[in-house]
Design a protein around this motif. Structure first.
Motif, PDB file in Angstrom:
ATOM      1  N   ALA A  73       0.815  -1.216   0.000  1.00 45.68           N
ATOM      2  CA  ALA A  73       0.000   0.000   0.000  1.00 45.68           C
ATOM      3  C   ALA A  73       0.852   1.272   0.000  1.00 45.68           C
ATOM      4  N   ALA A  74       1.905   1.270   0.790  1.00 42.41           N
ATOM      5  CA  ALA A  74       2.718   2.491   0.904  1.00 42.41           C
ATOM      6  C   ALA A  74       4.192   2.117   0.967  1.00 42.41           C
ATOM      7  N   ALA A  75       5.010   2.817   0.207  1.00 44.91           N
ATOM      8  CA  ALA A  75       6.446   2.542   0.203  1.00 44.91           C
ATOM      9  C   ALA A  75       7.220   3.838   0.385  1.00 44.91           C
ATOM     10  N   GLY A  76       8.404   3.708   0.997  1.00 49.02           N
ATOM     11  CA  GLY A  76       9.292   4.853   1.195  1.00 49.02           C
ATOM     12  C   GLY A  76      10.607   4.590   0.490  1.00 49.02           C
ATOM     13  N   LEU A  77      11.107   5.614  -0.159  1.00 48.50           N
ATOM     14  CA  LEU A  77      12.366   5.491  -0.888  1.00 48.50           C
ATOM     15  C   LEU A  77      13.367   6.439  -0.275  1.00 48.50           C
ATOM     16  N   TYR A  78      14.492   5.900   0.170  1.00 50.39           N
ATOM     17  CA  TYR A  78      15.539   6.750   0.720  1.00 50.39           C
ATOM     18  C   TYR A  78      16.461   7.204  -0.409  1.00 50.39           C
ATOM     19  N   VAL A  79      16.736   8.495  -0.451  1.00 42.60           N
ATOM     20  CA  VAL A  79      17.640   9.065  -1.453  1.00 42.60           C
ATOM     21  C   VAL A  79      18.746   9.810  -0.704  1.00 42.60           C
ATOM     22  N   PRO A  80      19.995   9.397  -0.880  1.00 43.07           N
ATOM     23  CA  PRO A  80      21.070  10.105  -0.175  1.00 43.07           C
ATOM     24  C   PRO A  80      21.135  11.563  -0.626  1.00 43.07           C
ATOM     25  N   GLY A  81      21.656  12.408   0.249  1.00 45.84           N
ATOM     26  CA  GLY A  81      21.860  13.806  -0.122  1.00 45.84           C
ATOM     27  C   GLY A  81      23.253  13.995  -0.689  1.00 45.84           C
ATOM     28  N   GLY A  82      23.569  15.218  -0.995  1.00 39.51           N
ATOM     29  CA  GLY A  82      24.932  15.559  -1.409  1.00 39.51           C
ATOM     30  C   GLY A  82      25.330  14.907  -2.712  1.00 39.51           C
ATOM     31  N   LEU A  83      26.630  14.546  -2.803  1.00 37.36           N
ATOM     32  CA  LEU A  83      27.197  14.077  -4.078  1.00 37.36           C
ATOM     33  C   LEU A  83      26.591  12.767  -4.565  1.00 37.36           C
ATOM     34  N   ALA A  84      26.248  11.882  -3.637  1.00 36.25           N
ATOM     35  CA  ALA A  84      25.739  10.575  -4.042  1.00 36.25           C
ATOM     36  C   ALA A  84      24.231  10.605  -4.275  1.00 36.25           C
ATOM     37  N   SER A  85      23.693  11.805  -4.485  1.00 40.40           N
ATOM     38  CA  SER A  85      22.254  11.966  -4.688  1.00 40.40           C
ATOM     39  C   SER A  85      21.948  11.796  -6.172  1.00 40.40           C
ATOM     40  N   TYR A  86      21.659  10.568  -6.568  1.00 32.83           N
ATOM     41  CA  TYR A  86      21.556  10.251  -7.986  1.00 32.83           C
ATOM     42  C   TYR A  86      20.110  10.226  -8.474  1.00 32.83           C
ATOM     43  N   PRO A  87      19.763  11.101  -9.382  1.00 28.58           N
ATOM     44  CA  PRO A  87      18.398  11.071  -9.937  1.00 28.58           C
ATOM     45  C   PRO A  87      18.085   9.731 -10.609  1.00 28.58           C
ATOM     46  N   SER A  88      19.104   9.087 -11.192  1.00 30.25           N
ATOM     47  CA  SER A  88      18.836   7.795 -11.834  1.00 30.25           C
ATOM     48  C   SER A  88      18.338   6.771 -10.815  1.00 30.25           C
ATOM     49  N   SER A  89      18.856   6.840  -9.575  1.00 29.83           N
ATOM     50  CA  SER A  89      18.396   5.896  -8.541  1.00 29.83           C
ATOM     51  C   SER A  89      16.953   6.172  -8.139  1.00 29.83           C
ATOM     52  N   VAL A  90      16.557   7.443  -8.195  1.00 27.57           N
ATOM     53  CA  VAL A  90      15.152   7.757  -7.917  1.00 27.57           C
ATOM     54  C   VAL A  90      14.268   7.045  -8.933  1.00 27.57           C
ATOM     55  N   LEU A  91      14.624   7.160 -10.209  1.00 24.34           N
ATOM     56  CA  LEU A  91      13.821   6.481 -11.244  1.00 24.34           C
ATOM     57  C   LEU A  91      13.816   4.971 -11.022  1.00 24.34           C
ATOM     58  N   MET A  92      14.984   4.402 -10.724  1.00 22.87           N
ATOM     59  CA  MET A  92      15.113   2.940 -10.634  1.00 22.87           C
ATOM     60  C   MET A  92      14.341   2.361  -9.449  1.00 22.87           C
ATOM     61  N   ASN A  93      14.179   3.147  -8.396  1.00 19.24           N
ATOM     62  CA  ASN A  93      13.398   2.681  -7.243  1.00 19.24           C
ATOM     63  C   ASN A  93      11.920   3.041  -7.377  1.00 19.24           C
ATOM     64  N   ALA A  94      11.638   4.236  -7.847  1.00 20.08           N
ATOM     65  CA  ALA A  94      10.248   4.719  -7.816  1.00 20.08           C
ATOM     66  C   ALA A  94       9.403   4.106  -8.923  1.00 20.08           C
ATOM     67  N   ILE A  95      10.001   3.906 -10.109  1.00 16.97           N
ATOM     68  CA  ILE A  95       9.181   3.410 -11.224  1.00 16.97           C
ATOM     69  C   ILE A  95       8.663   1.991 -10.976  1.00 16.97           C
ATOM     70  N   PRO A  96       9.502   1.048 -10.528  1.00 17.75           N
ATOM     71  CA  PRO A  96       8.939  -0.280 -10.224  1.00 17.75           C
ATOM     72  C   PRO A  96       7.822  -0.216  -9.185  1.00 17.75           C
ATOM     73  N   ALA A  97       7.966   0.662  -8.191  1.00 15.81           N
ATOM     74  CA  ALA A  97       6.922   0.778  -7.164  1.00 15.81           C
ATOM     75  C   ALA A  97       5.610   1.234  -7.793  1.00 15.81           C
ATOM     76  N   LYS A  98       5.690   2.247  -8.655  1.00 16.80           N
ATOM     77  CA  LYS A  98       4.466   2.761  -9.264  1.00 16.80           C
ATOM     78  C   LYS A  98       3.888   1.780 -10.277  1.00 16.80           C
ATOM     79  N   VAL A  99       4.773   1.083 -11.026  1.00 16.68           N
ATOM     80  CA  VAL A  99       4.277   0.067 -11.953  1.00 16.68           C
ATOM     81  C   VAL A  99       3.555  -1.039 -11.173  1.00 16.68           C
ATOM     82  N   ALA A 100       4.091  -1.391 -10.006  1.00 20.01           N
ATOM     83  CA  ALA A 100       3.464  -2.443  -9.183  1.00 20.01           C
ATOM     84  C   ALA A 100       2.100  -2.002  -8.657  1.00 20.01           C
TER      85      ALA A 100
END
Lengths: 433, 433
Positions: free
Chosen positions: A125-152
């Motif tokens: 029902a509800a999921a949380g995605l942790y995104v590091p701050g600073g230099l290791a804050s990768y937008p590609s990782s946001v897509l890779m985690n968030a899209i499967p969740a929304k597709v599901a």
């Protein structure tokens, strides 16, 4: 100097075992600190999160400013140049198209005994995605985690991202918006994981937490596991390339270095049956290590954990690769399909010379969250299945219960579980009487 | 006295929240002991396992007697009466038939950009199954863990089972033989988990460990997680029954008690829109608690964690059930399909009055290893997927790299990962020049 090994050398087994066993991660033990942070957030909710954000991120918030407002998100997104925006949209579309195909089927059938069986998949029902701050804050990782969740089909998807000194990466917010994320909180570290798992006055609790993070985040995820689901605890990145002599040494050197540049603990290994080619790649790596922006990191990784191994043939290379069980595996050979068929343990395989691993990091379509540290022996990359769960279904007809109930009675008796048996016996008595 | 609640009572929310939040498990903190045992087995191998087996199981073995021989297994299996043997075979056949259907498909396709994508499933090479000794040594659990592993294609499947004072349950060995288990070791506790995860001179290490166990086993599984894969850490069992008034109160009482008899920490809840029926079930439970063999355990579970909740209607019952996210859910109503469609969170659903949960424990076909403690919100029961892992596949044609490579270059630059970008740039330069 990277290890240059040859499988025909007498000491090869010892050297290769050392390479396999190299301890690449030396996480600080932060477990007590993390336990205290989690207890604090459970006890004091928002107030604890705000205090810890002041302390660690030097950011003085109030509870009503924990979440980004739609206007703030829009403002940040507007800063993103058109090229980056278009690239993120291309990536998102391709990742979505790949993950849609992963959606599993429900099933239902009636067997010869008259039992109707099956299963049904439903989203978390509800999921949380942790995104590091600073230099290791990768937008590609946001897509890779968030899209499967929304597709599901996850209805409520939140992001927690620390914003040290108030700074956020606009690309992270844009990636979140493109992926359909519902809530974005300015919080990080163990306090963010605790808030997502247990909830606060402002943050409703989630059921599953995914995403990368530092030692505090990893320790917090381990601690809340059970209360919520988590994805894997990722280690440093790895690549293994199997290449024949018919490759451009620069391509292969860049592929090796594109893992090495991630992290001093990353590992890059080349297996090749062509010793001359191996030497040419080694020379290219050395040349590139003079010029790359992240040469300090890449050089440390290559020096401490890199290797070029000359093998008798490709079959031997495949067998060695399976002992490594690499996160990323490139097969730069004339017939990559044939070689892939010999591989059993790998997170992701990239076939042929036109498929650099970096394509998979961004736009290939498959997920870039993959099993590290030899865990491809028993686990898989992130997928829609991480955001779904399966409910099994069973319905006995009276005939089915007559057919198989007696076996259940016997087994219940053998396990001394009398009520189990009687729950069948009582029904059979009614059916038969 | 079980809680008898009514959703129309003003204090219902408070009482229900208390029921949901009841701390049912109070595991002793054995983590330090377990850490020492694991370190000992890693350091001393067989010698440590044998010492600990002498200490905890009062059994003096030598390394060559750790494993049961085929002759010993055959001898024990020969003790099993024909009825039990036939029941185990019926169960195994039905469990196998169900799990075969779970085998996922591989996939491969070429998309409009010319990228060939897909994935491939492969089995874990070696798995270890922990089987508790003594009273909780359930042959049905052997089948439920071992059959999915063998259906998935696991080549080497071992069992670790403690044999206190040398005593083993012959049904466990027979179930193992029927399921196709390859090795059976006389070892238990944290030392067995350590031996399976790290290997000893006698026990080759495995890649995945599943199966139930006591607090020591659970703590050891948590500790070796990462080195090997593990299944869930199971909590005490639970059942939730939704029943209308058109049921036999004895059936429902027996179903509730068949969970309660497992464990004093088990939980059994009835939701019904028919208050008179609820009272009739309560009376049946009280009657049965006078006569059942395991009445002391069942009575404690029912007294401390049992509940009967009168709901306004079935829809309200379904909504409450989702808040519990029960391990086992029985729908004893006229139209169980319609009610099942309202349910989102449950490990297993049993439809209709002829499907007691005990059928699912033994012979239904679906797995009886299911998510407890509300974890059906985010996880699933054991399946063949627990013994498989997925490798993603990607191959770019030159055209595909030309089409999507530039987006990867942009994103790599935005993440300051230069070598990532260059690995694409170098190839595009060659393709375009």
């Amino acid at each position: 100097m990277p290890v240059f090994l040859d499988t025909r050398e007498p000491d090869f087994e010892i050297d290769f075992a050392r390479l396999l066993g190299a301890k690449r991660e030396d996480s600080p033990d932060v477990d007590d600190t993390v336990a205290a942070i989690i207890a604090d957030v459970r006890a004091r909710g928002d107030a604890a999160v705000l205090d810890l954000t002041r302390r660690f991120d030097r950011l003085d918030l109030t509870a009503d400013r924990l979440a980004f407002t739609p206007a703030e998100i829009a403002e940040e997104c507007a800063r993103v140049p058109a090229a980056e925006r278009a690239a993120l949209e291309t990536a998102a579309e391709r990742i979505r198209a790949y993950h849609v195909r992963q959606m599993p089927e429900n099933a239902r059938w009636t067997d010869p005994d008259g039992a109707t069986l099956g299963w049904r998949w439903t989203p978390v029902a509800a999921a949380g995605l942790y995104v590091p701050g600073g230099l290791a804050s990768y937008p590609s990782s946001v897509l890779m985690n968030a899209i499967p969740a929304k597709v599901a089909g996850v209805e409520r998807l939140c992001i927690a991202v620390p914003t040290p000194d108030g700074v956020v990466n606009p690309l992270v917010l844009l990636a979140a918006r493109i992926a359909g994320v519902d809530e974005i909180y300015r919080m990080g570290g163990a306090q963010a994981i605790a808030a997502l798992a247990y909830g606060t006055e402002t943050v409703a609790p989630v059921d599953k937490i995914t995403g990368p993070g530092n030692a505090f985040v990893a320790a917090a995820k381990r601690r809340v596991f059970g209360k919520v689901g988590i994805d894997m605890i990722a280690g440093p990145s790895e690549i293994l390339v199997i290449a024949d002599g018919d490759n451009d040494p620069e391509f292969i050197a860049l592929d090796l270095l594109s893992q090495a540049e991630h992290d001093e603990s990353a590992q890059a290994i080349l297996l090749t049956p062509d010793a001359d080619f191996g030497r040419a790649v080694a020379a290219e790596v050395e040349r590139l290590l003079q010029v790359l922006e992240r040469r300090a990191i890449a050089a440390a990784s290559w020096r401490d954990f890199g290797a070029i191994v000359v093998t008798r043939d490709l079959a031997e290379a495949a067998a060695l690769s399976d002992r490594v069980a690499p996160e990323h595996l490139e097969l730069c050979v004339a017939d990559p399909e044939a070689l892939a068929a010999r591989i059993r343990h790998a997170g992701a395989i990239f076939l042929g010379q036109w498929t650099p691993e970096a394509i998979g990091d961004y736009v290939g379509g498959p997920n870039h969250v993959l099993p590290t540290a030899r865990s491809a022996r028993f686990s898989s990359g992130l997928s829609v299945l991480d955001f779904l769960k399966r409910t099994t279904l069973a319905q006995m007809s009276p005939a089915a219960l007559r057919a198989i109930g007696p076996a259940a009675e016997v087994l219940a008796r053998s396990e001394s579980l009398q009520a189990h048996g009687l729950s069948v016996t009582a029904r059979l008595r009614k059916l038969n009487g």
